[in-house]
Design an enzyme around this catalytic site. Structure first.
Site, PDB file in Angstrom:
ATOM      1  N   TYR A 223      16.522  52.452  54.016  1.00  0.00           N
ATOM      2  CA  TYR A 223      15.376  51.604  54.373  1.00  0.00           C
ATOM      3  C   TYR A 223      14.569  52.316  55.442  1.00  0.00           C
ATOM      4  CZ  TYR A 223      12.803  47.545  56.262  1.00  0.00           C
ATOM      5  OH  TYR A 223      11.831  46.678  56.694  1.00  0.00           O
TER       6      TYR A 223
ATOM      7  N   ASP B 177      14.870  59.734  59.385  1.00  0.00           N
ATOM      8  CA  ASP B 177      14.617  58.390  59.904  1.00  0.00           C
ATOM      9  C   ASP B 177      15.812  58.015  60.775  1.00  0.00           C
ATOM     10  OD1 ASP B 177      14.298  55.754  60.506  1.00  0.00           O
ATOM     11  OD2 ASP B 177      13.738  55.127  58.477  1.00  0.00           O
TER      12      ASP B 177
ATOM     13  N   LYS C  37      14.346  51.014  67.620  1.00  0.00           N
ATOM     14  CA  LYS C  37      15.542  50.318  68.095  1.00  0.00           C
ATOM     15  C   LYS C  37      15.977  50.752  69.507  1.00  0.00           C
ATOM     16  CE  LYS C  37      16.618  48.515  63.604  1.00  0.00           C
ATOM     17  NZ  LYS C  37      16.429  49.095  62.309  1.00  0.00           N
TER      18      LYS C  37
END
Ligand SMILES: *Cc1c(COP(=O)(O)O)cnc(C)c1O
Length: 429
Positions: free
Chosen positions: A142, A237, A270
């Site tokens: 994702y 990512d 995050k």
């Protein structure tokens, strides 16, 4: 006081599905989502006053636990100085410097407000910098909800994918090739057919959106070789893994296994915001200089590099850079996974687990899955029963079998022991 159920009913009247991000709705596991009132350290309390040991940590950011004093102080001070200026601040430089100091592949970085935004911008930059349109992603990874990345695999080798969301026209994903994770042969085939048209390959190096699946060393080695040979940018990512699995992020783990290994671009989120809306993408000076105002690739943001968010992120990064931080966090996380798998074994339940730094995963299966298809084939019924068994015993795990878990520095050995004891109970039937 309103119960979780009352709040959920009220929420559903004014918010679609009652939540502002779908996984919070507990659809995968069933039941009523808990409405969280407050959190401290390793614990959260819901609207009914029930206490939980928190293994989500806001899906990763809360690596220090909730309400860390140094972070609170930095945020309070920054807030008093102003929420947002729409002009540059010194803290943005400091945060960029802090990221670059730990991640050698990143020479320059731009700050944004969410992982989705960072991934989408990295993609545009990769296309702009290479002058190519095609991109590769892997099933089960994702990268946020940008149109071009909401794709599932087509049938057959090296075919282009189909949108996984309504509202994404097929034309928008016609340049997105979706491959299976950890399948070297598919990679070879895709590069030999489309290598010269590819702008980038985007990958979660340790995939946390299909629970916890590592890219194998042979797979990563070959991926790097193929990207280099075809002039394709390798984009890591690290929104989830960045500053979570190691201070140098997942790329430092692979650099330890593959001599000289580096991605070309990286995406963070995050942890670098410590729980505030903050994310970033970065790479070589050469690639990053293609961005506006220097180059032709446009990207911007009113709240990018927000002064309160950067204060939160900086204070967080400062704590995790202290000597021994990741050794302790890694050991605590391993002891959790070892404890869970040990009680499962005693109960005669097949369970395997893995972790790196403060990120972990476990599966009701005999062996660690290597790709999305295998993850989704693990025992879902048992996972859902286990999830609710743990929740009933005050342990808040990720509410879906395809999500990773997170341990913070605030989790103690006693928290781990209590979690393992709860698991022994929950696995009994
Ligand atoms: C969470 C996540 C994103 C999206 O970040 P948001 O801040 O939720 O937009 C992108 N990539 C990965 C690997 C993630 O885990």
């Amino acid at each position: 006081m309103q119960t979780n159920e009352q709040l959920f009913a009220r929420a559903q009247r004014v918010i679609p599905g009652g939540v502002n991000s779908p996984v919070r709705a507990f659809r995968a596991v069933g039941g009523t989502p808990r409405f969280i009132q407050r959190a401290q350290g390793a614990y959260m309390w819901d609207a009914e006053g029930t206490k939980y040991i928190d293994y989500i940590g806001s899906w990763g950011p809360m690596i220090l636990g909730h309400g860390h004093p140094a972070v609170l102080e930095a945020v309070a001070k920054a807030a008093a100085d102003g929420f947002s200026f729409g002009a540059p601040t010194e803290r943005e430089i400091e945060l960029a410097e802090a990221i670059i100091a730990q991640v050698p592949s990143v020479e320059q970085v731009r700050l944004v407000s969410s992982g989705t935004e960072a991934g989408m911008s990295a993609l545009r930059l990769a296309r702009g910098a290479t002058g190519r349109s095609k991109i590769v992603k892997f099933e089960g990874c994702y990268h946020g909800h940008a149109d071009a990345l909401l794709v599932k695999a087509g049938s057959g080798l090296a075919t282009f994918g189909f949108p996984t969301s309504a509202g994404v026209p097929p034309e928008v994903v016609q340049h997105t090739l979706v491959l299976e994770y950890n399948k070297v042969q598919q990679l070879e085939a895709a590069f030999s057919e489309h290598g010269r048209e590819m702008a980038c390959v985007m990958i979660e190096p340790i995939a946390g959106n299909m629970n916890f699946v590592r890219a194998s060393v042979p797979f990563m080695t070959r991926l790097r070789e193929l990207c280099t040979a075809h002039g394709v940018l390798l984009v890591f990512d690290e929104v989830m893994t960045g500053f979570r699995v190691a201070l140098g992020s997942a790329q430092s783990v692979y650099a330890g296994l593959i001599p000289g290994f580096k991605p070309d671009m990286s995406v963070f989120g995050k942890v670098i915001g410590g729980g505030m809306p903050l994310a970033a993408f970065g790479g070589t000076r050469d690639v990053m200089s293609q961005l506006a105002p220097l180059g032709p690739v446009y990207q911007a943001g009113t709240l990018s590099g927000n002064p309160v968010a950067t204060a939160c992120g900086l204070a967080t990064l400062k704590e995790i850079a202290k000597p021994g931080f990741f050794e302790a966090l890694g050991a605590r996380t391993r002891s959790l996974v070892d404890g869970l798998t040990a009680v499962a074994r005693q109960a005669g339940v097949p369970m395997v687990g893995d972790s790196e730094g403060g990120m972990f995963g476990f599966f009701f299966a005999d062996a660690l899955p290597q790709n999305y298809g295998v993850v989704m084939g693990t025992d879902k019924e048992r996972f859902n029963r286990f999830f609710h068994g743990m929740l009933d015993r005050g342990v808040y795990l990720a509410p879906a079998l395809y999500e990773a878990g997170f341990v913070s520095a605030a989790h103690t050995e006693a928290d781990v022991a209590a979690t393992v004891a709860a698991a022994a109970e929950a696995l009994k039937r």
